[in-house]
Design a protein around this motif. Structure first.
Motif, PDB file in Angstrom:
ATOM      1  N   TYR A  36       0.383   2.002  -6.070  1.00 38.40           N
ATOM      2  CA  TYR A  36       1.385   1.093  -6.626  1.00 38.40           C
ATOM      3  C   TYR A  36       1.575   1.225  -8.134  1.00 38.40           C
ATOM      4  O   TYR A  36       1.451   0.256  -8.863  1.00 38.40           O
ATOM      5  N   PHE A  44       7.643   1.751  -2.138  1.00 37.15           N
ATOM      6  CA  PHE A  44       7.204   0.772  -1.132  1.00 37.15           C
ATOM      7  C   PHE A  44       8.340  -0.191  -0.801  1.00 37.15           C
ATOM      8  O   PHE A  44       8.562  -0.540   0.360  1.00 37.15           O
ATOM      9  N   ILE A  47      10.457   1.427   1.605  1.00 39.28           N
ATOM     10  CA  ILE A  47       9.816   1.434   2.937  1.00 39.28           C
ATOM     11  C   ILE A  47      10.135   0.136   3.676  1.00 39.28           C
ATOM     12  O   ILE A  47      10.486   0.150   4.860  1.00 39.28           O
ATOM     13  N   TYR A  53      10.416   0.780   9.796  1.00 36.43           N
ATOM     14  CA  TYR A  53       9.334  -0.093   9.296  1.00 36.43           C
ATOM     15  C   TYR A  53       9.685  -1.553   9.631  1.00 36.43           C
ATOM     16  O   TYR A  53      10.325  -2.260   8.853  1.00 36.43           O
ATOM     17  N   GLY A 160       2.523  -9.910   4.731  1.00 39.39           N
ATOM     18  CA  GLY A 160       2.718  -8.462   4.641  1.00 39.39           C
ATOM     19  C   GLY A 160       1.757  -7.625   5.462  1.00 39.39           C
ATOM     20  O   GLY A 160       1.857  -6.413   5.476  1.00 39.39           O
ATOM     21  N   SER A 161       0.770  -8.270   6.103  1.00 36.43           N
ATOM     22  CA  SER A 161      -0.305  -7.537   6.781  1.00 36.43           C
ATOM     23  C   SER A 161      -1.104  -6.689   5.796  1.00 36.43           C
ATOM     24  O   SER A 161      -1.691  -5.675   6.166  1.00 36.43           O
ATOM     25  N   THR A 162      -1.122  -7.123   4.541  1.00 35.04           N
ATOM     26  CA  THR A 162      -1.971  -6.449   3.553  1.00 35.04           C
ATOM     27  C   THR A 162      -3.432  -6.576   3.961  1.00 35.04           C
ATOM     28  O   THR A 162      -4.249  -5.703   3.650  1.00 35.04           O
ATOM     29  N   ASN A 165      -4.920  -3.548   5.408  1.00 38.32           N
ATOM     30  CA  ASN A 165      -5.334  -2.414   4.566  1.00 38.32           C
ATOM     31  C   ASN A 165      -6.814  -2.506   4.182  1.00 38.32           C
ATOM     32  O   ASN A 165      -7.376  -1.576   3.610  1.00 38.32           O
ATOM     33  N   TYR A 205       5.180   4.729  10.051  1.00 46.70           N
ATOM     34  CA  TYR A 205       4.460   5.308   8.902  1.00 46.70           C
ATOM     35  C   TYR A 205       4.830   6.776   8.647  1.00 46.70           C
ATOM     36  O   TYR A 205       4.269   7.413   7.765  1.00 46.70           O
ATOM     37  N   THR A 212       8.058   7.394   3.375  1.00 53.61           N
ATOM     38  CA  THR A 212       6.606   7.150   3.399  1.00 53.61           C
ATOM     39  C   THR A 212       5.851   8.409   2.966  1.00 53.61           C
ATOM     40  O   THR A 212       4.819   8.318   2.291  1.00 53.61           O
ATOM     41  N   MET A 251      -3.370   7.131   7.019  1.00 58.39           N
ATOM     42  CA  MET A 251      -2.534   8.085   6.301  1.00 58.39           C
ATOM     43  C   MET A 251      -3.461   9.058   5.576  1.00 58.39           C
ATOM     44  O   MET A 251      -4.485   8.661   5.014  1.00 58.39           O
ATOM     45  N   GLU A 279      -5.119   5.905   3.252  1.00 60.07           N
ATOM     46  CA  GLU A 279      -4.900   4.496   3.625  1.00 60.07           C
ATOM     47  C   GLU A 279      -5.259   4.238   5.077  1.00 60.07           C
ATOM     48  O   GLU A 279      -5.063   5.095   5.940  1.00 60.07           O
ATOM     49  N   SER A 281      -4.408   1.122   7.972  1.00 60.61           N
ATOM     50  CA  SER A 281      -3.609  -0.070   8.231  1.00 60.61           C
ATOM     51  C   SER A 281      -4.028  -0.585   9.610  1.00 60.61           C
ATOM     52  O   SER A 281      -3.553  -0.094  10.633  1.00 60.61           O
TER      53      SER A 281
END
Ligand code: AVI
Length: 318
Positions: A36, A44, A47, A53, A160-162, A165, A205, A212, A251, A279, A281
């Motif tokens: 980021y 992002f 995305i 997505y 965000g489903s962060t 991660n 993804y 992405t 990823m 990454e 997810s």
């Protein structure tokens, strides 16, 4: 701790340290927080608008529908602690529904990003105490003194489903810290992407537009600029895998040739086909996420999904 977190996000020598730590491991990896920078944040954002997505659209639809319930349960005069300060549309859905919110506390590692988000919300909510905190939300953090003094109930918001991660153990640690910060009467609204058909997950993804892929490869360009590296991004390819055993999308960046790259003055060797893991997810079912939350002292009081059951939003209570 706040000043340290801000420095960690920008100090070039720290980026060199993080890069070397990951690239001298076997298998090689890089921390996803490095995605980021300015260009990565723009990518992002693109995305989140891709056809493939689905998470952003699905979660926004859920929040639009459930914001009144969330607000009623939170009660009047709430303090909104926002762990997803990047997503102003979702923040507004919750903030606009709350009855006389007392304060909004956005938390983000990027001071510039926070300032812009805080100014926009303050403009539209006169009278709201806006108290941004520059910090890495996965580390321990304190609320500003002016907020600690407020008597209202605390509502955490982590969209965000962060949380996906984070490794499950890290997610539990985050949820435990959030439980302490929000207190016994506190609630936490968390967005969680759901397990689904592998093809759809891979497509989300590995989009046909290549956005992405550009987001993933931008890591190498960033290391070239900020970690004295000399990656040739065309010698690496974006790869996406579904790890069924660990229920996560991974990823990677795959080296297309045998090559040696210099990073912060150190030679890093790659074999053709070797990858840098960039990454994870994690995807959950309503039950597996409720179980994870229970380990951190939370109970999932509601789990809302969109019509297609692509995404979920949990309302956690202690
Ligand atoms: C921010 N995070 C929840 C995104 C995700 O879906 O895991 C990051 C992302 N990586 C590739 N696309 C989106």
């Amino acid at each position: 701790p706040r000043a340290r977190a801000a420095a960690a996000a920008t100090d070039p020598s720290d980026i060199e340290t993080q890069a070397l730590r990951g690239l001298t491991r076997t298998p090689k990896c890089l921390p996803p927080a490095l995605f980021y920078d300015d260009r990565g944040s723009v990518l992002f954002d693109r995305i989140t608008r891709l056809d493939a997505y689905y998470p952003t659209r699905a979660e926004t639809a859920i929040l639009r529908r459930r914001a009144p319930e969330i607000a009623t349960h939170a009660g009047s005069g709430a303090v909104l602690v926002d762990y997803g300060a990047g997503s102003s549309v979702k923040t507004r859905l919750v903030l606009d529904a709350l009855d006389r919110p007392a304060a909004w506390v956005p938390i983000d590692v990027s001071a510039g990003h926070l300032e812009r988000a805080a100014a926009a919300i303050a403009r539209d909510h006169p009278g709201l105490l806006v108290a941004p905190v520059v910090a890495d939300f996965t580390a321990a953090l304190d609320l500003p003194d002016a907020v600690t003094a407020l008597p209202g109930p605390r509502l955490g918001f982590f969209p965000g489903s962060t949380i996906g991660n984070l490794a499950p153990e890290e997610a539990v640690a985050f949820l435990r810290r959030a439980a302490c910060l929000l207190g016994r009467d506190g609630r936490l609204i968390v967005g969680v992407d759901l397990v689904k058909d592998e093809d759809r997950l891979i497509a989300a993804y590995d989009d046909p537009e290549g956005v992405t892929a550009a987001f993933n490869l931008n890591l190498l360009a960033r290391l070239n600029r900020e970690a004295r590296a000399d990656f040739d991004p065309t010698a690496f390819a974006h790869r996406v895998r579904w790890n069924a055993g660990l229920c996560r999308i991974e990823m990677h960046l795959e080296s297309l040739t045998d090559q040696v790259v210099s990073v912060a003055g150190r030679p890093i060797r790659f074999r053709a086909g070797e990858t840098i893991h960039t990454e994870n997810s994690h995807k959950y079912t309503p039950e597996t996420f409720a179980r994870l939350a229970r380990r951190a002292g939370w109970r999932s009081q509601a789990c809302w999904t969109d019509a297609a059951r692509d995404f979920s939003v949990h309302e956690l209570v202690q």
